[in-house]
Design an enzyme around this catalytic site. Structure first.
Site, PDB file in Angstrom:
ATOM      1  N   LYS A 189      -2.301   2.621   2.984  1.00 35.93           N
ATOM      2  CA  LYS A 189      -3.382   3.478   3.399  1.00 35.93           C
ATOM      3  C   LYS A 189      -3.863   3.405   4.825  1.00 35.93           C
ATOM      4  CE  LYS A 189      -3.976   6.156  -0.325  1.00 35.93           C
ATOM      5  NZ  LYS A 189      -3.329   6.289  -1.603  1.00 35.93           N
ATOM      6  N   GLY A 218      -1.337  12.416   1.596  1.00 33.80           N
ATOM      7  CA  GLY A 218      -2.375  12.538   1.250  1.00 33.80           C
ATOM      8  C   GLY A 218      -2.811  11.820   0.333  1.00 33.80           C
ATOM      9  N   ASP A 219      -3.829  11.759  -0.097  1.00 31.60           N
ATOM     10  CA  ASP A 219      -4.418  10.902  -0.987  1.00 31.60           C
ATOM     11  C   ASP A 219      -5.679  12.022  -1.606  1.00 31.60           C
ATOM     12  OD1 ASP A 219      -4.800   8.829  -2.939  1.00 31.60           O
ATOM     13  OD2 ASP A 219      -6.449   9.366  -2.603  1.00 31.60           O
TER      14      ASP A 219
END
Ligand code: NDP
Length: 456
Positions: A137, A176-177
């Site tokens: 992440k 994406g996030d």
């Protein structure tokens, strides 16, 4: 002084308390990371009793330490010519099942501990998909809100100018996030391509359809969340059709969760952003919501100005709105014990976490004690990363699939994750415990691969 359990979360087995104590000692102040580790460890007592070699080989201690953590400066110039400095992160957590895979979050709240909690969750989530992807992440404390496209582009270019050296289709593949959608992925990919002089489509997912993206990726996390919630309902003899649903957030995950709920006959009566929430008893008008959020990038209050059946509430809590199904799709720890108690009182049947860790440990306890079906994010929202893996498959074979084919694959993956979680929970004598089933199943897959590869 830190203890090995929280007052509201489930207890960690005695045999694992030293692992948690060491996580607290080595990662001071990283509360969200502690919370994510605690939640997994609290499930693993029965697993290590059945497989004591996981303890002997110190698999869990190894998993609590990321393989690699990268922190870097991101300097860029705003539209006024002022130099701005942000901090960039990439936590490459585990690559035993495949290249590191997980999104980038651009939000002012992002700290190393945020990225570590998300990366830790991602390891087990990715394992649950059954696809060859490891966990990672990243992100930055950059806030895209209120920034011009040119500023966002300059930030993304600077971010990628450092990050590119750590990426690769066989190494690390971001997506994406929060705060990172199609626009940001485009700028990031453009800069990667420019620096490396390679059209390496499989290095980022969530790309535009015209340049290597997958159909149904944009929809995948929201759709997958609802596919999973639907599986939970079916398994319990319930249905989404004809029921009231509250979805928090109005970003990528929330919008496509609302779309799929509506398609399956549920009625979404409320959604939100960080400025408040709207209630619309006629059901959320998706075209209007998409226009406000995806095209105009306006605040949610605008929805109530343009829709007579809706009202905007700028204080209070979206979880005060009565519903049978709750889909928290905004951010971590957005639904606490008090909100959970209100939801239960109002007749809640199912909670499925579209966001990562949106429910506090106290909220989860309230749901479980009340017999509400509770689906944890690492199982429920795995459809996003699973479809990213499908995007990587298409890139590797220089192919593009139809929306219908990709969506069917997504639905099948969510069905399989549900089966896997339910059967693991049953196998351990804990039927209906989705938290335990997801943690035990995801962990076992990763642990077995680690053991096969020796001390790494
Ligand atoms: P977006 O940035 O598209 O949307 C986030 C939404 O949540 C916005 O409406 C935002 O409101 C709201 N929000 C964010 N922070 C807060 C806050 N502190 N309080 C209230 N509302 C808030 O992000 P995504 O939809 O992509 O992500 C949502 C969640 O889903 C995150 O937890 C993410 O990690 C998770 N997730 C996302 C995946 C994906 O594929 N995108 C995959 C798996 C999980 P505002 O605009 O006002 O900030």
């Amino acid at each position: 002084m830190t203890t090995a359990t929280t007052s509201t979360g489930p207890a960690i087995d005695q045999s694992l308390q030293h692992v948690y104590a060491e996580v607290l000692r080595r990662n001071p102040g990283e509360h969200e990371f502690h919370q994510a580790v605690e939640e997994v460890l609290a499930s693993l007592g029965p697993v290590v009793r059945r497989h004591p070699h996981y303890l002997a080989e110190r698999v869990i201690e190894r998993l609590c330490e990321p393989e690699r953590q990268i922190i870097f400066r991101v300097p860029w110039t705003d539209d006024a010519g002022q130099v701005q400095i942000n901090r960039g992160f990439r936590v490459e957590y585990s690559s035993v099942l495949g290249p590191y895979k997980g999104g980038l979050r651009f939000h002012p709240s992002v700290l190393l501990g945020t990225v570590k909690f998300l990366g830790f969750e991602q390891i087990f989530k990715n394992a649950l998909t059954g696809l060859p992807i490891g966990g990672g992440k990243g992100g930055s404390d950059f806030d895209p809100k209120g920034r011009s496209d040119a500023e966002v582009m300059r930030f993304c270019q600077s971010f990628m100018t450092e990050l590119y050296r750590h990426l690769g289709e066989y190494t690390d593949v971001p997506a994406g996030d929060i705060g990172v959608g199609g626009r940001e992925i485009g700028y990031l990919f453009g800069q990667y391509k420019r620096i490396t002089n390679r059209y390496e489509a499989g290095v980022l997912t969530g790309k535009g359809l015209a340049w290597g993206g997958s159909r149904a990726r944009k929809e995948a996390t929201g759709y997958g969340t609802v596919y999973f919630a639907n599986e939970m309902a079916r398994h319990a003899g319930l249905s989404l059709a004809g029921h009231d649903v509250v979805v928090s957030g109005s970003g990528n995950v929330a919008i496509y969760a609302i779309e799929k709920v509506t398609e399956l006959g549920g009625r979404v009566v409320a959604c939100s952003d960080s400025s408040g929430y709207v209630v619309d008893e006629r059901g959320i008008d998706l075209d209007l919501l998409k226009d406000i959020k995806e095209v105009r990038r306006e605040r949610i209050g605008q929805y109530a100005k343009e829709r007579t059946s809706a009202r905007f509430v700028d204080r209070g809590c979206i979880w005060d709105v009565p519903c049978e199904i709750a889909l928290p799709c905004a951010t971590q720890n957005e639904l606490d014990e008090e909100a959970a108690t209100t939801l239960v009182k109002n007749g809640l049947d199912i909670v499925a976490e579209g966001a990562n860790m949106p429910c506090t440990p106290g909220a989860v306890r309230v749901f479980q004690e009340a017999g509400v079906l509770f689906g944890p994010g690492k199982a429920v929202n795995a459809g996003g990363v699973a479809t990213s893996a499908l995007e990587m498959q298409q890139n590797a074979s220089r192919d593009t699939w139809t929306f219908e084919y990709t969506d069917n694959r997504l639905a099948a993956i969510m069905h399989n994750i549900h089966e896997r979680v339910v059967s693991t929970a049953e196998d351990y004598g804990r039927p209906g415990d989705y938290v335990f089933g997801a943690n035990a199943s995801g962990f076992t897959a990763v642990a077995d691969a680690m053991l096969a590869m020796g001390v790494i």
